[in-house]
Design a protein around this motif. Structure first.
Motif, short mmCIF file in Angstrom:
data_model
loop_
_atom_site.label_atom_id
_atom_site.label_comp_id
_atom_site.label_asym_id
_atom_site.label_seq_id
_atom_site.Cartn_x
_atom_site.Cartn_y
_atom_site.Cartn_z
N VAL A 1 20.45 33.34 37.30
CA VAL A 1 20.96 32.01 36.96
C VAL A 1 19.85 31.16 36.34
N ALA A 2 18.67 31.20 36.97
CA ALA A 2 17.54 30.41 36.46
C ALA A 2 17.17 30.84 35.05
N ALA A 3 17.11 32.14 34.80
CA ALA A 3 16.74 32.64 33.48
C ALA A 3 17.74 32.22 32.42
N ALA A 4 19.03 32.30 32.77
CA ALA A 4 20.07 31.91 31.81
C ALA A 4 19.99 30.43 31.49
N VAL A 5 19.83 29.60 32.52
CA VAL A 5 19.75 28.15 32.32
C VAL A 5 18.50 27.80 31.52
N THR B 1 18.66 26.09 39.95
CA THR B 1 18.24 27.24 40.76
C THR B 1 18.33 26.93 42.25
N VAL B 2 17.91 25.74 42.64
CA VAL B 2 18.03 25.32 44.04
C VAL B 2 19.50 25.28 44.45
N LEU B 3 20.34 24.76 43.57
CA LEU B 3 21.77 24.71 43.87
C LEU B 3 22.35 26.11 44.03
N ALA B 4 21.89 27.04 43.17
CA ALA B 4 22.39 28.41 43.25
C ALA B 4 22.04 29.04 44.60
N ALA B 5 20.80 28.84 45.05
CA ALA B 5 20.40 29.39 46.34
C ALA B 5 21.21 28.78 47.48
N ALA B 6 21.46 27.46 47.39
CA ALA B 6 22.23 26.79 48.45
C ALA B 6 23.68 27.23 48.46
N ALA B 7 24.21 27.57 47.28
CA ALA B 7 25.63 27.95 47.18
C ALA B 7 25.88 29.37 47.68
N GLY B 8 24.81 30.15 47.87
CA GLY B 8 25.00 31.50 48.42
C GLY B 8 24.44 32.63 47.58
N VAL C 1 27.24 28.05 38.47
CA VAL C 1 26.66 28.51 39.73
C VAL C 1 27.72 29.16 40.62
N THR C 2 28.86 28.50 40.80
CA THR C 2 29.86 29.03 41.72
C THR C 2 30.63 30.21 41.13
N LEU C 3 30.93 30.15 39.84
CA LEU C 3 31.69 31.24 39.23
C LEU C 3 30.90 32.55 39.17
N SER C 4 29.57 32.46 39.28
CA SER C 4 28.77 33.68 39.28
C SER C 4 28.59 34.25 40.68
#
Length: 286
Positions: free
Chosen positions: A51-55, A35-42, A155-158
């Protein structure tokens, strides 16, 4: 005692057993880090939550599947700390929970896009394949490598435009996965060999696993620190992260001689350090 009071503690015990059976520590750690990575990636707030819910759903399904599949082995080796073995929760309940979590993981993953969702579900599928049979083979490391490599790709593909992650991010994820596998299995090698589980770490033996464990973790940190374009002024941050990762991995391996759970905890810490490096890179991971 009033018999009408009996079902309440029983239900509470079953819920507690179910929560323990999902391997809450690793599940929470992986979910938070991604989740932290997702936020940092944009990702925006909504995107990060999806993303967090899916993971989380995927991790819960894998944890419950693991305890359900391993119930017979755990009983044979007297692992009464396991909730299914202790009777805190029924094996059928854990199997059902694994199935429900897996079903939920499908729409949650696909909500991030068909390509991203497919990659994440492939990683979850690899983890299920480990539970269902690959863990007893010399390829036991492969599902971990695939599963962890799939997470940054998810994370990036989403993101809008579905950009692929840089190659070094995927390789680093795979290396962290291999390290996590070694650290996770290390405490249980003796029990595993008793019931005929002969995956890659079991074939190596505990002494070799302790020596090998820091290698993929440190390699991942070095790759994230040195590969690809780096933001200005990142030198001190990268150096500090690599030194911390090396010390953590090596100390974890050394302490593992007496405290067998420490290496896996060290693997989680190093994974966190790697996420810090990824966050420092931000959108540069694509």
């Amino acid at each position: 005692m009033d018999v009408t009071e009996q079902p309440v503690p029983a239900r509470a015990g079953a819920v507690g057993g179910l929560l323990t059976a999902c391997h809450p520590g690793p599940a929470a750690a992986v979910t938070v880090l991604v989740t932290v990575l997702a936020a940092a990636a944009g990702h925006d707030g909504r995107g990060s939550l999806v993303v967090a819910a899916a993971v989380l759903a995927g991790q819960l399904s894998v944890g419950w599947c693991n305890d359900a599949v391993d119930a017979a082995r755990d009983r044979a080796t007297g692992r009464h700390g396991k909730p299914v073995v202790s009777g805190a929760v029924g094996e059928a309940t854990v199997r059902g929970a694994a199935g429900v979590a897996l079903v939920l993981a499908v729409p949650l993953s696909l909500a991030c896009g068909p390509l991203a969702g497919g990659v994440h579900l492939a990683g979850v599928g690899a983890a299920w394949a480990y539970n269902l049979g690959l863990k007893v083979t010399v390829l036991s490391w492969l599902p971990y490598a695939l599963g962890f490599a799939a997470l940054p790709a998810f994370v990036t593909l989403s993101l809008p435009g579905s950009p692929w992650p840089a190659w070094w991010v995927v390789v680093a994820g795979a290396l962290v996965g291999v390290g996590a596998h070694l650290g996770n299995v290390l405490p249980d090698i003796g029990h595993d060999l008793t019931v005929g589980v002969r995956g890659w770490p079991q074939r190596l033996g505990p002494a070799r696993v302790r020596l090998l464990l820091p290698v993929p973790l440190v390699a991942a940190s070095l790759l994230l620190a040195l590969a690809g374009p780096r933001p200005g002024g990142s030198g001190p941050v990268s150096a500090a992260a690599v030194v911390t990762a090396v010390v953590t991995a090596v100390v974890g391996a050394l302490l593992g001689r007496r405290r067998t759970r420490v290496p896996f905890a060290a693997a989680i810490v190093v994974a966190g350090i790697d996420v810090v490096l990824l966050v420092w890179r931000g959108a540069g991971i694509t």
